[in-house]
Each structure stands twice: as structure tokens, then as C-alpha cells.
Design a protein around this motif. Structure first.
Motif, PDB file in Angstrom:
ATOM      1  N   LEU A 196      55.070  38.917  42.797  1.00 50.53           N
ATOM      2  CA  LEU A 196      54.011  39.829  42.365  1.00 50.53           C
ATOM      3  C   LEU A 196      52.809  38.993  41.966  1.00 50.53           C
ATOM      4  N   MET A 197      51.684  39.224  42.609  1.00 46.75           N
ATOM      5  CA  MET A 197      50.500  38.419  42.372  1.00 46.75           C
ATOM      6  C   MET A 197      49.637  38.998  41.246  1.00 46.75           C
ATOM      7  N   PHE A 198      48.958  38.106  40.500  1.00 46.86           N
ATOM      8  CA  PHE A 198      47.976  38.501  39.502  1.00 46.86           C
ATOM      9  C   PHE A 198      46.594  38.322  40.119  1.00 46.86           C
ATOM     10  N   ILE A 199      45.787  39.374  40.078  1.00 47.92           N
ATOM     11  CA  ILE A 199      44.473  39.312  40.705  1.00 47.92           C
ATOM     12  C   ILE A 199      43.410  39.818  39.741  1.00 47.92           C
ATOM     13  N   LYS A 200      42.198  39.315  39.917  1.00 46.80           N
ATOM     14  CA  LYS A 200      41.056  39.812  39.164  1.00 46.80           C
ATOM     15  C   LYS A 200      40.437  40.958  39.957  1.00 46.80           C
ATOM     16  N   PRO A 201      40.333  42.146  39.351  1.00 44.33           N
ATOM     17  CA  PRO A 201      39.755  43.282  40.091  1.00 44.33           C
ATOM     18  C   PRO A 201      38.320  42.993  40.490  1.00 44.33           C
ATOM     19  N   GLY A 202      37.942  43.499  41.656  1.00 44.62           N
ATOM     20  CA  GLY A 202      36.557  43.371  42.090  1.00 44.62           C
ATOM     21  C   GLY A 202      35.709  44.455  41.459  1.00 44.62           C
ATOM     22  N   ASN A 233      55.920  51.310  51.228  1.00 43.26           N
ATOM     23  CA  ASN A 233      54.657  52.016  50.973  1.00 43.26           C
ATOM     24  C   ASN A 233      53.685  51.176  50.155  1.00 43.26           C
ATOM     25  N   GLY A 234      53.873  49.867  50.188  1.00 38.17           N
ATOM     26  CA  GLY A 234      52.965  48.991  49.459  1.00 38.17           C
ATOM     27  C   GLY A 234      53.261  48.871  47.984  1.00 38.17           C
ATOM     28  N   ARG A 273      51.186  39.315  50.544  1.00 42.92           N
ATOM     29  CA  ARG A 273      51.054  39.743  51.938  1.00 42.92           C
ATOM     30  C   ARG A 273      52.413  39.794  52.624  1.00 42.92           C
ATOM     31  N   GLN A 274      53.255  38.825  52.338  1.00 45.02           N
ATOM     32  CA  GLN A 274      54.632  38.842  52.810  1.00 45.02           C
ATOM     33  C   GLN A 274      55.523  39.199  51.623  1.00 45.02           C
ATOM     34  N   PRO A 275      55.938  40.457  51.501  1.00 46.69           N
ATOM     35  CA  PRO A 275      56.715  40.862  50.322  1.00 46.69           C
ATOM     36  C   PRO A 275      57.997  40.056  50.180  1.00 46.69           C
ATOM     37  N   PHE A 276      58.397  39.863  48.933  1.00 44.48           N
ATOM     38  CA  PHE A 276      59.656  39.186  48.661  1.00 44.48           C
ATOM     39  C   PHE A 276      60.780  39.994  49.300  1.00 44.48           C
ATOM     40  N   PRO A 277      61.754  39.337  49.960  1.00 45.22           N
ATOM     41  CA  PRO A 277      62.807  40.065  50.673  1.00 45.22           C
ATOM     42  C   PRO A 277      63.507  41.102  49.794  1.00 45.22           C
TER      43      PRO A 277
END
Length: 302
Positions: free
Chosen positions: A257-263, A146-147, A136-140
């Protein structure tokens, strides 16, 4: 999406049509189709900018028009890297075709892996079935506005973590000296003169955490800077992903960079194909065809 001549209502230009030969009429039809194709491209670009939050220029510019000719009265409009509508030709250094990016947005479902995700998965860093996301808070200095992460920044992180396989494009993993410079100065490439300056420098070291999730390397083990380290006891309090330790000693951990499980995946948000089938497009095509027929007849003095 394709357009062809299926409209009616040529009575207004019947006299002009009769003055044209078959070849001239087909040429006029091809021009009208191309007019409509470029209009649909503009509609696609407007749809992309309205439906998405800060779409990248790569995606917005991706719709291309493959023009109709007098011998082939079909115009094709598609968001693609293709340079030929009959053959797939990958362009530039982009690793993902925009049709793959937009497919989940138009039809729903899960998106395809990004190139970086494939690299991380092959290296055993990204767990199977997981994807990545920017915090949510990108690394500087990491995000492009653009995400997405900036390409050079992301490649430097992957190189630090020794994620690239041998012969994988023109990228290379960092050697020991480059990694040491990153730890000391925050950059893998730094001139000798710059290294002699007082700074300010803030070194960093990238590492992988899995939180309470199971590591691909086994229970309690996490890959760290190209080696193996006991991860759960040290990083269980951190969310799964790639982190940076800033400064000396224990340092300050910051998410990269986050690792997430897709919904369940994306729900359909756009209908690019529907733009070409809309009544507005068909009406525009009819008007352009009448104009092109009159134009061709006037050129003959008709």
C-alpha cells in the motif's frame, strides 16, 4: 436529488382527471413520481458504470429511491447508506458513505479519508495530509479487482502493524504468536495440521517505509511491526508506504500500500443531480403521470 410535480400538458387526460377525487389524483401522482425516481436510479447506475473504471458493486448499487406518497409528493434519489431520507442511519459494516465517495467526483476537490487511512493516521503511520493507493502491480492476493484492497487482507496488515487502537470496533492487533505465524507461513491463523505440512509456505513480514520523506516519528525513524526502527538508512530506496518482506533473511520486498501526497484533487466527472433536471426525465415523468391518471380512471370505470 428530488423530483416533484411541476410539469404541464395534462389536457390529454383532462376528462380522466375530472373523474378522480383529490386523494385519487394525488395517489396517481405519487406513483408517477416513483416511476420516474426508479428511472433516474437506473440512469445514475448507468452513469457510474460508464464514467468510472471498474466501480465497486457497493458504489453502483448505492443510489436509493425514497418514494413519494399521496401526502408527500416528492421522491428523493440519492447514492447513500441512509435508510430514511430524514435521518442518517449507517448500514452494515461499511465505514464510508457513498455520498462522501462520490462528492469529489461530482463537485471536484479532495476525497474524504478512507477508514483505513484514518486508522493509519491515528497510529502515526500515515503522514498528515497524505493518502494511500494500491501499487501498480498489486500485492498477490490483495486486490478485489476493483482497485481496492480486500477487507480481510487489509485488516490483517493493519493488525500486524499494531495499527488498531484499543476498543476500535471488533478488530484486534495481532499477538506475538500470530505475527510469528505470518512470518513463517504467511497467515496469522493456521491449524496445527497445516503447520506440520511441508508447504509450500512463503512467510512475510510487513513494514513501513518513508523513502526520503520525513517520518512522523522523527528524522531517520520508522515504525516497524509495532516498534521503532531506524528507517531511512534501510528503506530510503523504497517508495513511501507499507511493504512486505517475503521469504527468509533479507527477503524480497514487495509493495502492499503506497503513501502518496494528494494533488489538486479530482475534477468533476459526473453530474447525478443533472439527471433529474434533464428534459428526458421531465418528459418521462409527464408520460408516467398521464398513464397513472388513465390507469386510476379506468379502475373506476371512467
Amino acid at each position: 436529488m428530488q423530483l416533484n410535480i411541476t410539469i404541464k400538458g395534462f389536457e390529454r387526460v383532462k376528462a380522466q382527471m375530472e373523474a378522480l377525487s383529490g386523494a385519487q389524483l394525488r395517489e396517481a401522482a405519487a406513483k408517477a413520481l416513483n416511476d420516474a425516481g426508479h428511472q433516474v436510479r437506473r440512469d445514475m447506475q448507468r452513469e457510474l458504470t460508464q464514467r468510472f473504471d471498474r466501480p465497486t458493486p457497493f458504489i453502483v448499487r448505492s443510489p436509493k429511491v425514497f418514494q413519494a406518497t399521496a401526502d408527500d409528493l416528492v421522491v428523493t434519489i440519492a447514492p447513500t447508506l441512509h435508510t430514511d431520507k430524514n435521518a442518517f442511519v449507517r448500514g452494515g459494516k461499511v465505514g464510508v458513505d457513498p455520498q462522501q465517495v462520490l462528492q469529489a467526483q461530482e463537485f471536484g476537490g479532495l476525497r474524504r479519508d478512507k477508514r483505513s487511512e484514518s486508522v493509519l493516521r491515528r497510529a502515526g503511520i500515515l503522514p498528515a495530509g497524505w493518502q494511500t493507493a494500491i501499487p501498480r502491480q498489486p500485492f498477490p492476493g490483495s486486490d478485489d479487482g476493483n482497485g481496492n484492497l480486500k477487507g480481510p487482507f487489509l485488516r490483517s496488515v493493519l493488525a500486524f502493524l499494531q495499527a488498531f487502537a484499543v476498543g476500535q470496533g471488533h478488530y484486534a492487533n495481532m499477538g506475538a504468536d500470530a505475527k510469528d505465524r505470518v512470518r513463517r507461513y504467511g497467515k496469522g491463523t493456521l491449524t496445527k495440521a497445516a503447520q506440520r505440512q511441508a508447504g509450500p509456505f512463503r512467510g512475510r513480514a510487513y513494514f513501513v517505509a518513508y523513502g526520503r520523506a520525513e517520518s512522523p516519528f522523527g528524522k531517520g525513524i520508522v515504525r516497524n511491526s509495532g516498534g521503532l526502527a531506524y528507517g531511512k538508512s534501510r528503506t530510503a530506496h523504497l517508495a513511501a508506504g507499507i511493504w512486505a518482506k517475503l521469504g527468509e533473511g533479507k527477503g524480497e520486498p514487495r509493495p502492499v500500500l503506497m503513501f502518496i501526497k494528494p494533488g489538486k484533487g479530482y475534477t468533476p466527472r459526473i453530474d447525478l443531480d443533472g439527471l433529474g433536471k434533464s428534459a428526458a426525465t421531465q418528459d418521462y415523468l409527464a408520460r408516467r403521470l398521464r398513464f397513472r391518471i388513465r390507469q386510476a380512471a379506468e379502475a373506476l370505470g371512467g
